[in-house]
Scaffold this active site. Structure first.
Site, PDB file in Angstrom:
ATOM      1  N   HIS A  88       3.782   4.569   0.384  1.00  0.00           N
ATOM      2  CA  HIS A  88       2.705   5.484   0.770  1.00  0.00           C
ATOM      3  C   HIS A  88       1.895   5.851  -0.469  1.00  0.00           C
ATOM      4  O   HIS A  88       2.437   5.987  -1.563  1.00  0.00           O
ATOM      5  CB  HIS A  88       3.290   6.768   1.390  1.00  0.00           C
ATOM      6  CG  HIS A  88       2.299   7.534   2.196  1.00  0.00           C
ATOM      7  ND1 HIS A  88       1.417   8.427   1.632  1.00  0.00           N
ATOM      8  CD2 HIS A  88       2.030   7.512   3.514  1.00  0.00           C
ATOM      9  CE1 HIS A  88       0.646   8.932   2.577  1.00  0.00           C
ATOM     10  NE2 HIS A  88       0.993   8.392   3.735  1.00  0.00           N
ATOM     11  N   ASP A 136       5.108   5.160   9.947  1.00  0.00           N
ATOM     12  CA  ASP A 136       5.028   3.997  10.845  1.00  0.00           C
ATOM     13  C   ASP A 136       6.341   3.244  10.993  1.00  0.00           C
ATOM     14  O   ASP A 136       6.443   2.355  11.837  1.00  0.00           O
ATOM     15  CB  ASP A 136       3.946   3.039  10.328  1.00  0.00           C
ATOM     16  CG  ASP A 136       2.566   3.668  10.437  1.00  0.00           C
ATOM     17  OD1 ASP A 136       1.851   3.705   9.429  1.00  0.00           O
ATOM     18  OD2 ASP A 136       2.247   4.161  11.528  1.00  0.00           O
TER      19      ASP A 136
HETATM   20  C1  SDX Z   1      -0.317   5.220   6.909  1.00  0.00           C
HETATM   21  O1  SDX Z   1      -2.889   7.770   3.563  1.00  0.00           O
HETATM   22  C2  SDX Z   1      -2.224   8.217   4.549  1.00  0.00           C
HETATM   23  O2  SDX Z   1      -1.939   9.397   4.630  1.00  0.00           O
HETATM   24  C3  SDX Z   1      -1.852   7.174   5.599  1.00  0.00           C
HETATM   25  C4  SDX Z   1      -0.949   7.648   6.721  1.00  0.00           C
HETATM   26  C5  SDX Z   1      -1.644   8.685   7.591  1.00  0.00           C
HETATM   27  O3  SDX Z   1      -0.922   9.464   8.235  1.00  0.00           O
HETATM   28  O4  SDX Z   1      -2.895   8.624   7.705  1.00  0.00           O
HETATM   29  O5  SDX Z   1       0.240   8.209   6.204  1.00  0.00           O
HETATM   30  C6  SDX Z   1      -0.572   6.486   7.653  1.00  0.00           C
HETATM   31  O6  SDX Z   1      -1.223   4.440   6.745  1.00  0.00           O
HETATM   32  C7  SDX Z   1       1.036   4.964   6.337  1.00  0.00           C
HETATM   33  C8  SDX Z   1       1.111   3.645   5.509  1.00  0.00           C
HETATM   34  C9  SDX Z   1       1.308   2.485   6.491  1.00  0.00           C
HETATM   35  N1  SDX Z   1       1.202   1.186   5.787  1.00  0.00           N
HETATM   36  C10 SDX Z   1       2.285   0.416   5.568  1.00  0.00           C
HETATM   37  O7  SDX Z   1       3.433   0.735   5.883  1.00  0.00           O
HETATM   38  C11 SDX Z   1       1.978  -0.934   4.931  1.00  0.00           C
HETATM   39  C12 SDX Z   1       2.993  -1.235   3.822  1.00  0.00           C
HETATM   40  N2  SDX Z   1       2.751  -0.312   2.728  1.00  0.00           N
HETATM   41  C13 SDX Z   1       1.847  -0.704   1.709  1.00  0.00           C
HETATM   42  O8  SDX Z   1       1.008  -1.740   1.880  1.00  0.00           O
HETATM   43  C14 SDX Z   1       1.518   0.356   0.671  1.00  0.00           C
HETATM   44  O9  SDX Z   1       2.665   1.023   0.389  1.00  0.00           O
HETATM   45  C15 SDX Z   1       0.431   1.341   1.028  1.00  0.00           C
HETATM   46  C16 SDX Z   1      -0.810   0.654   1.475  1.00  0.00           C
HETATM   47  C17 SDX Z   1       0.882   2.263   2.106  1.00  0.00           C
HETATM   48  C18 SDX Z   1       0.126   2.161  -0.229  1.00  0.00           C
HETATM   49  O10 SDX Z   1      -0.421   1.303  -1.153  1.00  0.00           O
HETATM   50  P1  SDX Z   1      -0.862   1.811  -2.606  1.00  0.00           P
HETATM   51  O11 SDX Z   1      -0.722   3.285  -2.729  1.00  0.00           O
HETATM   52  O12 SDX Z   1      -2.197   1.221  -2.909  1.00  0.00           O
HETATM   53  O13 SDX Z   1       0.252   1.234  -3.522  1.00  0.00           O
HETATM   54  P2  SDX Z   1       0.216  -0.223  -4.144  1.00  0.00           P
HETATM   55  O14 SDX Z   1      -0.185  -1.210  -3.091  1.00  0.00           O
HETATM   56  O15 SDX Z   1      -0.561  -0.167  -5.407  1.00  0.00           O
HETATM   57  O16 SDX Z   1       1.783  -0.450  -4.456  1.00  0.00           O
HETATM   58  C19 SDX Z   1       2.367   0.058  -5.658  1.00  0.00           C
HETATM   59  C20 SDX Z   1       3.510  -0.909  -5.943  1.00  0.00           C
HETATM   60  C21 SDX Z   1       3.051  -2.354  -6.015  1.00  0.00           C
HETATM   61  O17 SDX Z   1       3.969  -3.067  -6.825  1.00  0.00           O
HETATM   62  P3  SDX Z   1       3.580  -3.305  -8.438  1.00  0.00           P
HETATM   63  O18 SDX Z   1       2.173  -3.891  -8.438  1.00  0.00           O
HETATM   64  O19 SDX Z   1       3.642  -1.919  -9.049  1.00  0.00           O
HETATM   65  O20 SDX Z   1       4.644  -4.238  -8.926  1.00  0.00           O
HETATM   66  O21 SDX Z   1       4.464  -0.869  -4.869  1.00  0.00           O
HETATM   67  C22 SDX Z   1       4.519  -2.138  -4.224  1.00  0.00           C
HETATM   68  C23 SDX Z   1       3.247  -2.866  -4.616  1.00  0.00           C
HETATM   69  O22 SDX Z   1       3.453  -4.288  -4.565  1.00  0.00           O
HETATM   70  N3  SDX Z   1       4.567  -1.872  -2.786  1.00  0.00           N
HETATM   71  C24 SDX Z   1       5.314  -2.564  -1.920  1.00  0.00           C
HETATM   72  C25 SDX Z   1       5.100  -1.930  -0.678  1.00  0.00           C
HETATM   73  N4  SDX Z   1       4.231  -0.915  -0.825  1.00  0.00           N
HETATM   74  C26 SDX Z   1       3.903  -0.887  -2.130  1.00  0.00           C
HETATM   75  N5  SDX Z   1       6.126  -3.622  -2.072  1.00  0.00           N
HETATM   76  C27 SDX Z   1       6.742  -4.074  -0.948  1.00  0.00           C
HETATM   77  N6  SDX Z   1       6.594  -3.521   0.277  1.00  0.00           N
HETATM   78  C28 SDX Z   1       5.778  -2.451   0.450  1.00  0.00           C
HETATM   79  N7  SDX Z   1       5.622  -1.919   1.652  1.00  0.00           N
END
Ligand code: SDX
Length: 428
Positions: free
Chosen positions: A307, A364
């Site tokens: 998140h 989710d």
């Molecule tokens: C919602 O914003 C809100 O409030 C949203 C929400 C709401 O109520 O409106 O809460 C609802 O959208 C919840 C999120 C649902 N999405 C997912 O579950 C999709 C999977 N999660 C991700 O794609 C990710 O965690 C996000 C999009 C939710 C957040 O992305 P960020 O903040 O841009 O973080 P990032 O992509 O920069 O990740 C940071 C690190 C990275 O690794 P490094 O580059 O540091 O090595 O964490 C890793 C990412 O690769 N990472 C994951 C991961 N999520 C982040 N690695 C594996 N699996 C994951 N799910």
């Protein structure tokens, strides 16, 4: 200047005010940054950028705190109802009984939609994703109610649009589902409350009596409360951005639905179930998929994990996980993907990659398991998220409008070609 921050750049020093909110969050107000220094800030994804001051929802990502207008989410999900929470978010205070009754009655009286909606529905192929249908139908309200295009509407006119949205979205959602499965649509039943009416429109069949299960209706009401607002997330920021141009509220909400659709945002609840099903079909090896999620060369992500703000457990995920166990046992449903989800969660919470990046289950991760137990099909999960988030979008749009916020228009740093002469190249 009560509190300020200094920036020194190329021998010059600049001072900017620092404001602090009611929960002691502080921000540097940089409204004059470019005027005084020629500099702008750059923050792709707005990870460190506040877009507004808001009094609607507070969340603390480190502590896993979520409150709507100061009320804790676990209290509201246990003691309140979705319509009461909608009133709280939109108007700022919990309603008196008289206010609640009037609000609920007004919504009930606007659940019917124009018969011409059926012509729009008929234009969609049966494989149309319900989110695309929903955003189109919501935007079509600007055609049925053209007064909404007037940016200078009175508060009463604005409130009528708000009531219409709250009342008609369940009808549109259920009709989108019925259209997809080729069933005749069900008209709203004004003798039922919000969730019971929605369930009946979704699942009633011609020539059959339909009574919604109170366990299902109660679980749905709780899920809608948990999704009702979440401060400046992607879809809410979209609603504010579109609303800031003084487009109609229907256009702004339609844009919010489209932003929510993405698998990184609200679409994740559908992707989680698809992921769990794929893991189950592939033998149920949670560790294999955890390794894929950690592999930078593999586009696979653990959907429902991570998140932007929560670097601790998403408080909603905790409540939904508990509700999933309760609802499935009360309905006598066993869902093998629930066990896979729990295995995946346990493995991830004990894996250094996830621990280092503070990746926890988000709202989710478990919601799809409950929706499925309630009989809601997978491609309707994000529609359910939109149904829940609607009052939050409305509240944020209303706050932006009441605060007379300027049109949103971020700047950029240009990195393209510098000026060059146009030389005509003979084209064969
Ligand atoms: C919602 O914003 C809100 O409030 C949203 C929400 C709401 O109520 O409106 O809460 C609802 O959208 C919840 C999120 C649902 N999405 C997912 O579950 C999709 C999977 N999660 C991700 O794609 C990710 O965690 C996000 C999009 C939710 C957040 O992305 P960020 O903040 O841009 O973080 P990032 O992509 O920069 O990740 C940071 C690190 C990275 O690794 P490094 O580059 O540091 O090595 O964490 C890793 C990412 O690769 N990472 C994951 C991961 N999520 C982040 N690695 C594996 N699996 C994951 N799910």
């Amino acid at each position: 200047m009560s509190d300020s921050a200094k920036l020194s750049y190329k021998g010059q020093e600049y001072e900017f005010p620092v404001i602090t909110g009611t929960e002691n969050e502080s921000a540097i107000e940089i409204g004059k940054l470019r005027d005084v220094s020629g500099l702008i800030t750059l923050d792709p994804g707005y990870k460190n950028t506040g877009a507004t001051k808001s009094a609607i929802t507070f969340l603390d990502g480190e502590e896993g705190i979520l409150r709507y207008r100061g009320y804790k989410i676990d209290e509201l999900s246990k003691k309140s109802t979705f319509l009461e929470v909608a009133y709280l978010l939109i108007y700022g205070e919990l309603p008196t009984q008289a206010e609640y009754d009037a609000f609920s009655k007004e919504i009930t009286q606007h659940t019917l939609v124009h018969e011409d909606i059926k012509k729009i529905l008929a234009g969609f192929p049966s494989n149309a994703h319900p989110m695309g249908v929903l955003s189109s139908l919501i935007c079509s309200l600007s055609a049925f109610y053209p007064d909404s295009l007037n940016p200078n509407q009175t508060d009463e006119e604005i409130n009528l649009s708000i009531i219409r949205l709250l009342a008609k979205m369940p009808t549109f959602a259920a009709w989108a589902f019925k259209n997809k499965i080729g069933h005749p649509v069900n008209y709203p039943d004004n003798n039922l409350d919000y969730c019971a009416n929605f369930l009946k429109m979704m699942f009633a069949l011609p020539a059959e009596q339909y009574e919604s299960d109170p366990v299902v209706a109660t679980a749905l009401d709780k899920l809608l409360i948990l999704h009702a607002d979440h401060e400046q997330n992607c879809s809410t920021s979209t609603v504010r951005m579109v609303g800031s141009s003084q487009a109609s509220i229907y256009a702004a909400i339609s844009a919010g639905i489209n932003a929510l659709w993405g698998p990184l945002h609200g679409g994740a609840n559908q992707s989680v179930i698809e992921m769990l099903e794929a893991i189950k079909a592939d033998g149920g090896d949670a560790k294999k998929y955890l390794d894929k999620a950690k592999d930078k060369n593999d586009p696979f992500r653990l959907m429902g994990f991570g998140h932007r703000v929560y670097k601790n457990f998403d408080p909603r995920a905790k409540i939904i996980k508990q509700a999933a166990d309760e609802v499935l046992s009360r309905l006598g449903v066993t869902d093998p993907v629930l066990e896979i989800a729990k295995e995946l969660e346990y493995a991830a919470l004990n894996d250094q990659y996830f621990i280092d990046r503070k990746l926890y289950p988000n709202v989710d991760f478990y919601s799809g398991i409950i929706y499925r137990a309630l009989g809601i099909p997978t491609d309707m999960f994000t529609v359910m998220f939109a149904l829940g988030r609607l009052p939050g979008w409305i509240a944020q749009w209303k706050e932006m409008r009441e605060n007379k916020e300027p049109i949103g228009r971020p700047r950029q740093v240009y990195v393209g070609a510098t000026e060059r002469e146009y030389v005509f190249i003979n084209k064969r």
